[in-house]
Write a protein that holds these residues in place. Structure first.
Motif, PDB file in Angstrom:
ATOM      1  N   VAL A 265       0.855  -1.249   0.018  1.00  0.00           N
ATOM      2  CA  VAL A 265      -0.118  -0.184  -0.043  1.00  0.00           C
ATOM      3  C   VAL A 265       0.870   1.143  -0.161  1.00  0.00           C
ATOM      4  O   VAL A 265       1.865   1.520   0.926  1.00  0.00           O
ATOM      5  N   GLU A 266       0.540   2.222  -1.011  1.00  0.00           N
ATOM      6  CA  GLU A 266       1.304   3.388  -1.174  1.00  0.00           C
ATOM      7  C   GLU A 266       0.639   4.603  -0.833  1.00  0.00           C
ATOM      8  O   GLU A 266      -0.453   4.674  -1.337  1.00  0.00           O
ATOM      9  N   TYR A 267       0.977   5.314   0.072  1.00  0.00           N
ATOM     10  CA  TYR A 267       0.219   6.734   0.525  1.00  0.00           C
ATOM     11  C   TYR A 267       0.389   7.504  -0.646  1.00  0.00           C
ATOM     12  O   TYR A 267       1.276   7.968  -1.080  1.00  0.00           O
ATOM     13  N   ARG A 268      -0.878   8.110  -0.991  1.00  0.00           N
ATOM     14  CA  ARG A 268      -1.016   9.231  -2.103  1.00  0.00           C
ATOM     15  C   ARG A 268      -1.454  10.584  -1.475  1.00  0.00           C
ATOM     16  O   ARG A 268      -0.783  11.507  -1.463  1.00  0.00           O
ATOM     17  N   THR A 269      -2.527  10.575  -0.871  1.00  0.00           N
ATOM     18  CA  THR A 269      -3.028  11.660  -0.112  1.00  0.00           C
ATOM     19  C   THR A 269      -3.589  11.093   1.210  1.00  0.00           C
ATOM     20  O   THR A 269      -3.681   9.942   1.218  1.00  0.00           O
ATOM     21  N   GLU A 270      -4.404  12.095   2.024  1.00  0.00           N
ATOM     22  CA  GLU A 270      -4.984  11.646   3.118  1.00  0.00           C
ATOM     23  C   GLU A 270      -6.180  10.819   2.913  1.00  0.00           C
ATOM     24  O   GLU A 270      -6.664   9.972   3.751  1.00  0.00           O
TER      25      GLU A 270
END
Length: 329
Positions: A265-270
């Motif tokens: 899982v890659e963080y993109r935005t909130e």
């Protein structure tokens, strides 16, 4: 003699609850005199059990920490639980199988027939869940080194191989968590001023630092919840015949908690993140992504987009041929 041994074992079982009890309370529970209780306490001390005398109000006797390994007494449920644990631990720790096998054999020999039958009912064989990709068994020495630092509240210095080149970190280790058949270290990184959930199988511990630290409040209060919701806990996408990704309109912490094993899982935005995962077929992969019940964009590769188109066509065809519900349903 048999009566004395049985009473002494019962006394040990009473101490096992961890309470501090007066000689009079122990005598009442055992149905014996105070003098007999004190004699039985001396017997337990001779066997290596550290029975502490606590003075003052609320004082009495309690079980302390032994200075040598004394005989261990299990009730039936405890013996069965220990036997099950000894069978399963080699799947999580390497370098411990022989010791676990010898301990299990010793336990079986000491069990009465009924307890042995109950324990054997829990005999487990390794099986593979095709949606989970647990890490290989962890080196027991690494767990011992990190666990010792946690118990002593000492800083630990480690080499950690995450996504890139190995880095050397000095950490405040707080807890070890086993989740989805993987070991994780929950630690605070003072240099980066952040909490980390780190795969233990990617850690190489240096020599003990013997440097103490003060415990901090762990995010979410619970270290298990912290690991489950950490999108950057060091997981890697497993090798599957079909592998793809999509941006989901969900927070990374939510997706990390429910993503199948062997996914990243890659963080993109909130409110968005990219999920990368695999499956045996493209329709199966498409179905996994749809289980998150969220808007999806930036879908890769083309085979995954085609599978989603096919599923939409089949679903539309099925809904079109379905019998409309009666009015009022």
């Amino acid at each position: 003699m048999a009566t004395t041994s049985a009473r002494t074992l019962k006394l040990l079982s009473i101490f096992g609850i961890g309470a501090t009890l007066t000689a009079e309370e122990l005598a009442t529970r055992l149905g014996a005199s105070v003098r007999t209780v004190r004699r039985d306490i001396d017997t337990l001390r001779d066997l290596g059990y550290e029975i502490e005398a606590v003075r003052g109000a609320g004082g009495g006797y309690r079980l302390g920490r032994a200075t040598r390994l004394p005989p261990v007494v299990f009730d039936e449920d405890q013996a069965v639980a220990a036997a099950v644990a000894l069978q399963t631990v080699p799947a999580l720790l390497s370098g411990i199988r022989e010791n676990a096998t010898r301990a299990l054999a010793t336990l079986h020999q000491a069990m009465p027939a009924r307890s042995r039958l109950h324990a054997e009912a829990f005999t487990v064989l390794p099986a593979r869940n095709y949606w989970e990709f647990p890490a290989p068994p962890i080196d027991a020495d690494i767990v011992r080194a990190v666990g010792s630092a946690i118990n002593r509240q000492h800083l630990v210095r480690v080499d950690y191989s995450g996504d890139g080149e190995p880095v050397t970190l000095t950490l405040e280790p707080h807890d070890l968590v086993v989740w989805a058949a993987r070991w994780y270290l929950v630690a605070f990184d003072p240099d980066a001023d952040r909490w980390r959930a780190m795969r233990v199988d990617r850690i190489q511990a240096h020599l003990p630092t013997h440097t103490p630290f003060d415990r901090r409040d762990i995010p979410h209060v619970d270290p298990v919840v912290f690991v489950m919701t950490a999108h950057d806990r060091g997981d890697a996408a497993a090798e599957w015949p079909c592998r793809g990704s999509a941006v989901l309109a969900l927070p990374a912490s939510t997706v990390a908690r429910f993503a199948p094993g062997g996914s990243t899982v890659e963080y993109r935005t909130e409110t968005t993140c990219r999920l990368t995962l695999g499956a045996w077929s493209w329709p199966g992969l498409a179905g996994l992504i749809l289980t998150f019940d969220a808007d999806i964009t930036d879908i890769e590769p083309a085979e995954l987009r085609q599978a989603l188109h096919s599923l939409r066509t089949r679903i539309s065809r099925g809904l079109g041929s379905a019998t409309p519900p009666r009015p009022g349903w």
